[in-house]
Design a protein around this motif. Structure first.
Motif, PDB file in Angstrom:
ATOM      1  N   TYR A   1      67.804 -16.356  18.639  1.00  0.00           N
ATOM      2  CA  TYR A   1      68.821 -15.488  17.645  1.00  0.00           C
ATOM      3  C   TYR A   1      70.128 -15.803  18.262  1.00  0.00           C
ATOM      4  O   TYR A   1      70.940 -16.578  17.024  1.00  0.00           O
TER       5      TYR A   1
ATOM      6  N   THR B   1      76.538  -8.928  15.693  1.00  0.00           N
ATOM      7  CA  THR B   1      76.846 -11.013  14.936  1.00  0.00           C
ATOM      8  C   THR B   1      78.148 -10.453  14.375  1.00  0.00           C
ATOM      9  O   THR B   1      78.997 -11.149  14.168  1.00  0.00           O
TER      10      THR B   1
ATOM     11  N   TYR C   1      71.114  -9.762   7.377  1.00  0.00           N
ATOM     12  CA  TYR C   1      69.627 -10.581   8.445  1.00  0.00           C
ATOM     13  C   TYR C   1      68.926 -11.299   7.923  1.00  0.00           C
ATOM     14  O   TYR C   1      68.119 -11.933   7.946  1.00  0.00           O
TER      15      TYR C   1
ATOM     16  N   GLN D   1      70.502  -3.564  25.560  1.00  0.00           N
ATOM     17  CA  GLN D   1      68.713  -4.120  25.619  1.00  0.00           C
ATOM     18  C   GLN D   1      68.322  -3.716  24.318  1.00  0.00           C
ATOM     19  O   GLN D   1      67.107  -3.994  22.882  1.00  0.00           O
TER      20      GLN D   1
ATOM     21  N   VAL E   1      65.971 -12.396  20.548  1.00  0.00           N
ATOM     22  CA  VAL E   1      67.191 -11.435  20.653  1.00  0.00           C
ATOM     23  C   VAL E   1      67.972 -12.903  21.106  1.00  0.00           C
ATOM     24  O   VAL E   1      68.509 -13.899  20.221  1.00  0.00           O
TER      25      VAL E   1
ATOM     26  N   LEU F   1      71.179  -5.778  15.523  1.00  0.00           N
ATOM     27  CA  LEU F   1      70.754  -7.036  16.213  1.00  0.00           C
ATOM     28  C   LEU F   1      72.050  -8.378  15.346  1.00  0.00           C
ATOM     29  O   LEU F   1      72.697  -8.150  16.211  1.00  0.00           O
TER      30      LEU F   1
ATOM     31  N   ALA G   1      69.219  -3.698  20.840  1.00  0.00           N
ATOM     32  CA  ALA G   1      68.683  -5.311  20.552  1.00  0.00           C
ATOM     33  C   ALA G   1      68.303  -5.448  19.724  1.00  0.00           C
ATOM     34  O   ALA G   1      67.713  -6.861  18.577  1.00  0.00           O
TER      35      ALA G   1
END
Length: 715
Positions: free
Chosen positions: A284, A319, A85, A306, A281, A315, A309
């Motif tokens: 993103y 992806t 990330y 949630q 979030v 998170l 994330a």
């Protein structure tokens, strides 16, 4: 939302100018003020401490430059810039937590209790650290996957840039605390060993740099120390800071693991990384485009998703794992732990299907080896994997350990006996067997590579003192053995040979003790310690052989009139040099590798597999070592049931048996991403060691790492 201030633009130059204007007297006054903050310091101790000195000569300058470059290449280029990330990094909120550290009473009275105060938006950890002044010490806390390591490495990046401009600054060094728990030692001794094994800095140079306080310590993963040793580790760090008060330190830890401890680090400050907000979030996911539209839609109403994330790591994993997925393909039921498990399972599946690299192993094979590696590292509280650090304790049961010791001894004795036979047939073979058999019998279980090749008179004298008496004892044993066993030698001849052996053995040990490695090795490769040991064994064998032949000629032939003694003493020296010069470590290592290969715990070519796992973003390479991309992925692999497959001499290409491998893996580990996870009837398993509650599908305790006792029955 303000973007994070670039590390290169921090106002360091102004701080350096101000420091230069203060002058030496001002710096001394600043040190006295800092030392009075630490109650155990005294002015006498201040006088004993030395300032961080600029390099004294081209050689030291080069050493510092090499170390700085290694830290940069290993952790910034190898980990930070390749992290999941970093490219889409979100500014993390910071919360000051002064209650997490033990501050001196006089400072607590002067500063109001600001614990829990949120720092201004856009303020980075680098800003907080730079504002502390000389002798800075900081604790970074956060939830699992909150970005503690990445935050630490961003700070390291800024500190490296500063030191590159001024080599008189302390050298930032990144180390993981998990290895401290394997031995009971002071932080200073541990640092010397870690600088040697991680960055290939000689122990002598590492000791000088620590005593001169020329390094800045960035210690990651206090929570990764074995739970029963964390309190001791904190006390060791506090004692180290009392003795080396000018060394600046940053420590990271998971907040819950740290708060569960009764002892506190004696640091100047502490901050806690805040979880991502719902707005962050969404921003993103917006940048990711339509590929994550299903995740964004489900996130609007799924409170469990949630919560997941909120972690930058999970998170980022989302992806990659859920990219391009349809809404109906995403799980929308189950507990947080079950959803996290599904997420990492899907991530693993996606990484195996990457098309950039040719599949060299079946998924079943790769999973078998990754699970075994993760479980070993998890149980032993290791985060960094060095191939040369594999030890016999990694064998699965006591019987295997006994067989390993026996095979190791037999192979060593056979090889050395064969060498002796080639030189002087039966008498030479007997000398080779005895010369190798006695030290191999009393060898330590721990594998200790020999990487030393630079002369030191002081070390040589110390080893000579120990080598000569030891050689005399072994010589007496040889003499008695010759008398008891039918050989061409009588007791007198055996004792004479034993005396020669003592002299040769003492000189070889003296040479070995006087040879040390280069101050700092520039190039680092996987398993470098063992390959250096093999090279050194050959060198020491040749030196020992020359010494043995020379003494056999001068003493055996000229004094005792025994013409064949030159050959026998040649065997003495050659075999002793091979065994003590590093051959023993090589023999232990490759015998252990053979045992682990036969039980299908590791592949034949381990380095090639580790590179394969790095290509598929399961591991990251750090110099000559490897780490899982995150502790949470290591823990996920460690909780899986072991995969058992028959050993094969040839790697199975994934494309040839993908369906079969997937079927076997699903039946063993429930790794079917299309089937919603079943909710277990029992909610947890209580660890009998630490009483921690664990999910029912876990094999090891998440708190202490011990294997869990599975429940006897399920209602």
């Amino acid at each position: 939302m303000n973007q994070e201030q670039p590390l290169q633009n921090l106002n360091i130059d102004d701080a350096l100018i101000r420091e230069a204007q203060i002058g030496q007297a001002g710096r001394d006054l600043h040190q006295i003020q800092y030392l009075t903050v630490n109650e155990s310091f005294s002015l006498a101790k201040l006088i004993g401490h030395r300032q961080v000195k600029p390099p004294s000569g081209k050689e030291e300058y080069r050493f510092r430059e090499v170390l700085l470059n290694k830290v940069k290449q290993y952790w910034i280029k190898g980990v930070l810039e390749k992290s999941l990330y970093t490219k889409s990094l979100i500014d993390l909120g910071l919360e000051e937590r002064l209650d997490a550290v033990k501050r001196p009473s006089n400072i607590v009275q002067e500063i109001p209790n600001e614990s829990g105060q949120t720092l201004p938006e856009g303020k980075s950890v680098s800003d907080v650290f730079n504002q502390m002044g000389k002798g800075r010490t900081l604790l970074i806390l956060g939830e699992p996957g909150a970005g503690k390591t990445i935050t630490l490495l961003k700070l390291a990046q800024e500190l490296i840039a500063r030191t590159e401009k001024d080599f008189s600054q302390p050298i930032p060094v990144v180390l993981n605390l998990s290895s401290w728990g394997n031995k009971q030692q002071t932080i200073a001794d541990w640092l010397i060993e870690e600088l040697n094994s991680t960055y290939q800095i000689s122990k002598a140079l590492g000791k000088v740099w620590i005593e001169d306080q020329q390094i800045l310590l960035l210690l990651d993963g206090l929570d990764e120390v074995k739970i029963e040793r964390r309190e001791t580790c904190i006390r060791a760090i506090n004692e180290f800071m009392q003795e080396y008060g000018l060394i600046e330190i940053v420590v990271t830890s998971r907040i819950r693991d740290y708060e569960a401890l009764s002892t506190r680090l004696q640091l100047q400050g502490a901050i806690c990384l805040q979880s991502l907000t719902f707005q962050q979030v969404n921003q993103y996911l917006d940048r990711a485009g339509e590929q994550l539209e299903a995740v964004k839609t489900l996130l609007q109403e799924d409170t469990t998703l949630q919560e997941l994330a909120k972690s930058p790591l999970t998170l980022s994993v989302m992806t990659l794992a859920y990219k391009g997925k349809k809404l109906e393909d995403l799980p929308n039921t189950g507990s947080k732990e079950e959803r996290r498990k599904h997420l990492f399972d899907t991530y693993i599946e996606r990484m195996f299907k990457r098309r950039e690299y040719e599949p060299r192993y079946s998924k079943l094979q790769a999973m078998c080896w990754l699970i075994w590696l993760a479980q070993q590292m998890f149980q032993k509280s290791q985060t960094v994997f060095l191939l040369e650090r594999i030890q016999p304790t990694w064998l699965s049961n006591p019987v295997q350990k006994i067989l390993y010791q026996l095979v190791n001894w037999l192979v060593g004795v056979i090889i050395c006996g064969f060498i002796g036979w080639l030189i002087h047939q039966s008498p030479g073979a007997l000398i080779g067997v005895i010369t190798a058999g006695i030290p191999l019998t009393w060898s330590t279980v721990e594998i200790q590579p020999v990487e030393t090749l630079k002369w030191s008179w002081q070390e040589a004298k110390n080893f000579l003192k120990n080598g000569l008496p030891g050689g005399l004892v072994l010589g007496l044993i040889i003499g008695v053995f010759f008398k008891l066993v039918k050989t061409p030698f009588d007791l007198k001849t055996g004792l004479q040979l034993g005396l020669l052996y003592a002299l040769i053995d003492g000189l070889i040990l003296g040479l070995l003790g006087g040879l040390r490695g280069p101050e700092i090795v520039i190039r680092t490769i996987p398993n470098q310690g063992i390959w250096n040991s093999a090279k050194n064994a050959l060198i020491m064998g040749l030196i020992g052989g020359l010494l043995g032949g020379l003494f056999g000629r001068l003493i055996g032939e000229q004094i005792f009139g025994k013409t064949e003694w030159m050959q026998l003493c040649l065997v003495f020296g050659l075999v002793a040099g091979l065994v003590f010069g590093g051959g023993q470590a090589c023999l232990q290592h490759f015998t252990l590798r053979l045992f682990l290969y036969r039980q299908n715990s590791i592949p034949g070519n381990y380095v090639r597999f580790l590179e394969y796992a790095t290509e598929h973003i399961f591991l990251q390479k750090v110099g000559g070592s490897y780490i899982f991309i995150h502790r949470m992925l290591l823990e996920h692999f460690a909780q899986m049931e072991p995969v058992f497959i028959q050993p094969t001499s040839q790697p199975i290409h994934q494309s040839t048996d993908r369906n079969n491998a997937l079927t076997q893996f699903n039946s063993t580990n429930n790794f079917n991403r299309d089937t919603p996870p079943q909710t277990p009837v029992e909610k947890n398993i209580v660890c009998t060691n630490c009483s921690c509650n664990n999910p029912v599908n876990f094999n090891f305790c998440t708190k202490c790492g011990r294997r869990l006792n599975q429940p006897l029955s399920r209602d």
